[in-house]
Scaffold this motif. Structure first.
Motif, PDB file in Angstrom:
ATOM      1  N   CYS A 132      66.212  88.882 -30.804  1.00  0.00           N
ATOM      2  CA  CYS A 132      66.954  88.781 -29.537  1.00  0.00           C
ATOM      3  C   CYS A 132      66.249  89.544 -28.407  1.00  0.00           C
ATOM      4  O   CYS A 132      65.990  90.737 -28.536  1.00  0.00           O
ATOM      5  N   HIS A 179      75.927  83.056 -26.017  1.00  0.00           N
ATOM      6  CA  HIS A 179      75.164  83.828 -26.995  1.00  0.00           C
ATOM      7  C   HIS A 179      73.656  83.568 -26.816  1.00  0.00           C
ATOM      8  O   HIS A 179      73.246  82.416 -26.625  1.00  0.00           O
ATOM      9  N   CYS A 185      73.773  93.296 -35.638  1.00  0.00           N
ATOM     10  CA  CYS A 185      73.772  91.871 -35.283  1.00  0.00           C
ATOM     11  C   CYS A 185      72.663  91.170 -36.061  1.00  0.00           C
ATOM     12  O   CYS A 185      71.508  91.595 -36.027  1.00  0.00           O
ATOM     13  N   CYS A 191      78.758  88.836 -29.859  1.00  0.00           N
ATOM     14  CA  CYS A 191      77.607  89.467 -29.193  1.00  0.00           C
ATOM     15  C   CYS A 191      78.107  90.670 -28.410  1.00  0.00           C
ATOM     16  O   CYS A 191      79.113  90.582 -27.700  1.00  0.00           O
ATOM     17  N   TYR A 225      67.542  90.544 -25.769  1.00  0.00           N
ATOM     18  CA  TYR A 225      68.483  91.460 -25.093  1.00  0.00           C
ATOM     19  C   TYR A 225      68.984  92.571 -26.011  1.00  0.00           C
ATOM     20  O   TYR A 225      69.945  93.257 -25.677  1.00  0.00           O
ATOM     21  N   ALA A 226      68.357  92.725 -27.177  1.00  0.00           N
ATOM     22  CA  ALA A 226      68.899  93.670 -28.177  1.00  0.00           C
ATOM     23  C   ALA A 226      68.995  95.088 -27.608  1.00  0.00           C
ATOM     24  O   ALA A 226      68.092  95.565 -26.917  1.00  0.00           O
ATOM     25  N   MET A 227      70.127  95.726 -27.907  1.00  0.00           N
ATOM     26  CA  MET A 227      70.388  97.111 -27.464  1.00  0.00           C
ATOM     27  C   MET A 227      70.534  97.966 -28.718  1.00  0.00           C
ATOM     28  O   MET A 227      70.682  97.423 -29.821  1.00  0.00           O
TER      29      MET A 227
HETATM   30 FE1  SF4 Z   1      72.953  90.315 -31.011  1.00  0.00          FE
HETATM   31 FE2  SF4 Z   1      72.787  92.277 -29.279  1.00  0.00          FE
HETATM   32 FE3  SF4 Z   1      71.363  90.070 -28.887  1.00  0.00          FE
HETATM   33 FE4  SF4 Z   1      74.001  90.031 -28.593  1.00  0.00          FE
HETATM   34  S1  SF4 Z   1      72.547  91.181 -27.361  1.00  0.00           S
HETATM   35  S2  SF4 Z   1      72.771  88.546 -29.696  1.00  0.00           S
HETATM   36  S3  SF4 Z   1      74.654  91.476 -30.175  1.00  0.00           S
HETATM   37  S4  SF4 Z   1      71.127  91.490 -30.564  1.00  0.00           S
END
Ligand code: SF4
Length: 323
Positions: A293, A248, A287, A318, A295-297
């Protein structure tokens, strides 16, 4: 309930209402849907930043705060449905070691009286002095005669925490919540106290919930880890896999922020997780970690990922590990 488990927590919520004049109350969602198992005789570390709900979770497992919903099975009995006055047996079985041994010990009691008190309250032991002396021997406060007559202010921080551990264990509990038990101690004695807890665990078969903000200490005293963020777990698994290969993004950030003990690397800048944890009254949709984050999508802002098994004994919440 699996025979290997001492505790099974399912979808536990602890919400504290904030009442407002002429308006609907708001809720501080301190613990918000947590599920986990604690096996007999193991240590599960609960790790996360301050305010993530880990202390409230520990207290709810002891019924020191009332759960809002969910269940806590202890040895097959749901302790959330038992009236408080019928929980005397559980108060013996389940104990807590607090962060600050100075404020948790009665300053007007000698060490002997501090340890004798739980025996008197629970009507345990014909020869209580024998049990008190054995408890002090267990926590290595020797020579015992030197310590029994002392008051808490006459002890060092490490010695006070040993007394607090002896008091927690004198009733021979099977479950102990250790809430930041070393964070107020000098660095030099922290590992000593964690090794002492490990030794006592092996001797008496106690299951511990080890609550800490310091992920660097979990390797001394834990078998598994649950990483908590804004009231819920984002990752859990065996210590050696989670710490050596975090999945994560939040766990990765916590591990990258651990200072390097090598003095040569003292001035190497550590990465810290950017931003602040969310307000527990206003947890973001999707999330919970998405505002911080890297990597947020788009899906992360809309749908909450649930904790799912990505490999044996390894759980992550995740969308990067969508199953
Ligand atoms: Fe949360 Fe998306 Fe980041 Fe994973 S990639 S921790 S689901 S924000």
């Amino acid at each position: 309930m699996s025979i290997a488990n001492l505790l099974e927590v399912r979808n536990l919520r602890v919400w504290f209402p904030i009442r407002r004049l002429f308006k609907e109350p708001l809720f501080v969602r301190a613990v918000d849907g947590v599920s986990f198992d604690l096996r007999r005789g193991e240590t599960l570390a609960i790790v996360g930043e301050s305010g993530c709900g880990k202390t409230t979770l520990g207290k709810a497992c002891l019924r020191l705060v009332e759960p809002t919903s969910g269940s806590i099975l202890y040895d097959g009995r749901d302790i959330t449905s038992i009236p408080d006055k019928e929980l005397k047996w559980y108060r013996r079985e389940a104990q807590i070691i607090y962060q600050d041994p100075f404020s948790s010990l009665n300053p007007f009691f000698t060490v002997y009286k501090i340890l004798e008190e739980p025996l008197i309250v629970n009507e345990v032991g014909d020869d209580r002095s024998e049990l008190v002396y054995k408890a002090l021997e267990d926590v290595k406060l020797t020579p015992i005669e030197e310590f029994v007559g002392k008051y808490p202010h006459m002890l060092s921080g490490g010695q006070r925490q040993r007394v607090a551990i002896a008091r927690a264990l004198i009733l021979k509990p099977r479950f102990v919540v250790a809430d930041e038990p070393v964070s107020m101690l000098d660095v030099s004695v922290r590992v000593e106290i964690l090794y002492l807890l490990k030794e006592l665990q092996e001797r008496y078969g106690i299951a511990f919930l080890y609550i800490t903000h310091d992920i660097a200490t979990v390797k001394y005293f834990s078998d598994r880890i649950g990483v908590m963020y804004a009231g819920n777990f984002v990752e859990s698994g065996l210590i050696k896999t989670v710490v050596s290969d975090p999945l994560h993004p939040y766990t990765k950030a916590l591990i990258e922020a651990i200072p390097d003990p090598d003095p040569k690397n003292r001035f190497v800048e550590r990465k810290v997780v950017a931003g602040e944890p969310p307000n527990p009254i206003d947890i973001p949709p999707g999330c919970r970690f998405h505002p911080r984050c890297p990597y947020a999508m788009p899906v992360c802002r809309e749908r909450e990922p649930i904790l799912g098994e990505v490999e044996k004994d390894r759980y992550v919440a995740c969308w990067l590990y969508d199953r």
